[in-house]
Design a protein around this motif. Structure first.
Motif, mmCIF file in Angstrom:
data_model
loop_
_atom_site.group_PDB
_atom_site.id
_atom_site.type_symbol
_atom_site.label_atom_id
_atom_site.label_comp_id
_atom_site.label_asym_id
_atom_site.label_seq_id
_atom_site.Cartn_x
_atom_site.Cartn_y
_atom_site.Cartn_z
ATOM 1 N N TYR A 295 22.909 11.160 29.250
ATOM 2 C CA TYR A 295 23.539 9.885 28.921
ATOM 3 C C TYR A 295 22.744 8.713 29.496
ATOM 4 O O TYR A 295 22.628 7.656 28.861
ATOM 5 N N ASP A 296 22.189 8.882 30.697
ATOM 6 C CA ASP A 296 21.359 7.828 31.290
ATOM 7 C C ASP A 296 20.148 7.522 30.414
ATOM 8 O O ASP A 296 19.786 6.361 30.193
ATOM 9 N N HIS A 297 19.497 8.591 29.927
ATOM 10 C CA HIS A 297 18.336 8.394 29.063
ATOM 11 C C HIS A 297 18.743 7.728 27.748
ATOM 12 O O HIS A 297 18.060 6.815 27.262
ATOM 13 N N ASP B 241 28.691 7.235 37.383
ATOM 14 C CA ASP B 241 28.762 8.556 36.758
ATOM 15 C C ASP B 241 30.197 9.060 36.671
ATOM 16 O O ASP B 241 30.540 9.814 35.752
ATOM 17 N N TRP B 242 31.041 8.675 37.626
ATOM 18 C CA TRP B 242 32.449 9.056 37.553
ATOM 19 C C TRP B 242 33.103 8.438 36.323
ATOM 20 O O TRP B 242 33.866 9.097 35.608
ATOM 21 N N TYR B 243 32.795 7.172 36.045
ATOM 22 C CA TYR B 243 33.308 6.532 34.835
ATOM 23 C C TYR B 243 32.786 7.237 33.588
ATOM 24 O O TYR B 243 33.505 7.373 32.585
ATOM 25 N N THR C 110 35.107 9.070 30.652
ATOM 26 C CA THR C 110 35.119 8.575 29.277
ATOM 27 C C THR C 110 34.474 9.535 28.280
ATOM 28 O O THR C 110 34.971 9.684 27.157
ATOM 29 N N SER C 111 33.402 10.200 28.693
ATOM 30 C CA SER C 111 32.630 11.006 27.739
ATOM 31 C C SER C 111 32.778 12.511 27.914
ATOM 32 O O SER C 111 32.421 13.264 26.994
ATOM 33 N N MET C 112 33.262 12.968 29.051
ATOM 34 C CA MET C 112 33.316 14.405 29.302
ATOM 35 C C MET C 112 34.728 14.896 29.588
ATOM 36 O O MET C 112 34.926 15.983 30.112
#
Length: 215
Positions: free
Chosen positions: A59-61, A8-10, A14-16
């Protein structure tokens, strides 16, 4: 747990990144402004920190991680607890960022923070935990698309509350209003304890609903 947190840190990096930079930009601009009010920027940062776990779950979904996770030797309790732990991290970060911001504003203006600062920071924690405590179970059960409408309504409500806080800040600064009503510390502590209990119950509900959003 460490692997999940690193994943989740990655994702945040990258996305947030843009969202995090936006919060930092608002705080920096406010520091260099002529205003000595701090309720709005502190609450603004708390709200954006509060939606990080929800965005990560979305994002996981979207990436299919939830289905893939069933093939891993990871329990549902652990995977759900990781998102709730991130929520606690965000709450702690909101307190640290808010405290530093208020300290900088006080040093710049030569004023002393009033006694309601602790209540404000406690309110930031409650807001973050409530956002995640309500939205995470809905995302686990219905998925991002079906839960998005309620998410937008909640976000709009928080935005309206922040706007009201900014107006009250300005009135208090200009001496044309009494400002936000003070909240006793004991009441803030009781509310925080109640929110923590609800947060734990929300985790149990999310565990029950894990992986059911497509059923």
């Amino acid at each position: 747990m460490k692997g999940l947190l690193l994943k989740d840190w990655y994702q945040v990096r990258t996305s947030m990144k843009a969202m995090c930079l936006t919060v930092a930009f608002v705080l920096v601009i406010w520091v260099f402004s002529t205003s000595n009010a701090y309720v709005f920027p502190v609450s603004y940062a708390a709200v954006f920190l509060g939606i990080l776990p929800i965005n990560l779950l979305a994002y996981d979904h979207a990436s299919g991680w939830t289905e893939y996770s069933f093939a891993l030797p990871l329990s549902k309790e652990l995977q759900v607890a990781e998102k709730y732990l991130i929520g606690l991290f965000c709450a702690a970060a909101a307190v640290v960022i808010g405290g530093l911001f208020i300290t900088v504003i006080s040093l710049r203006t030569g004023t002393t923070p009033d006694k309601d600062v602790l209540s404000l920071l406690a309110g930031s924690v409650c807001a973050i935990l409530l956002i995640n405590g309500i939205m995470l179970p809905l995302y686990y059960r219905f998925g991002a698309e079906k839960a998005r409408m309620l998410y937008m309504l909640m976000f709009a409500g928080m935005g309206a509350a922040l706007g009201g806080g900014a107006v009250m800040d300005e009135l208090q600064q200009n001496g044309t209003g009494s400002g936000p009503l003070p909240v006793p510390l004991w009441l803030a502590a009781v509310l925080l304890l109640a929110v923590l209990v609800l947060y734990a119950l929300s985790w149990r509900l999310s565990v029950q609903w894990y992986g059911k959003y497509k059923k």
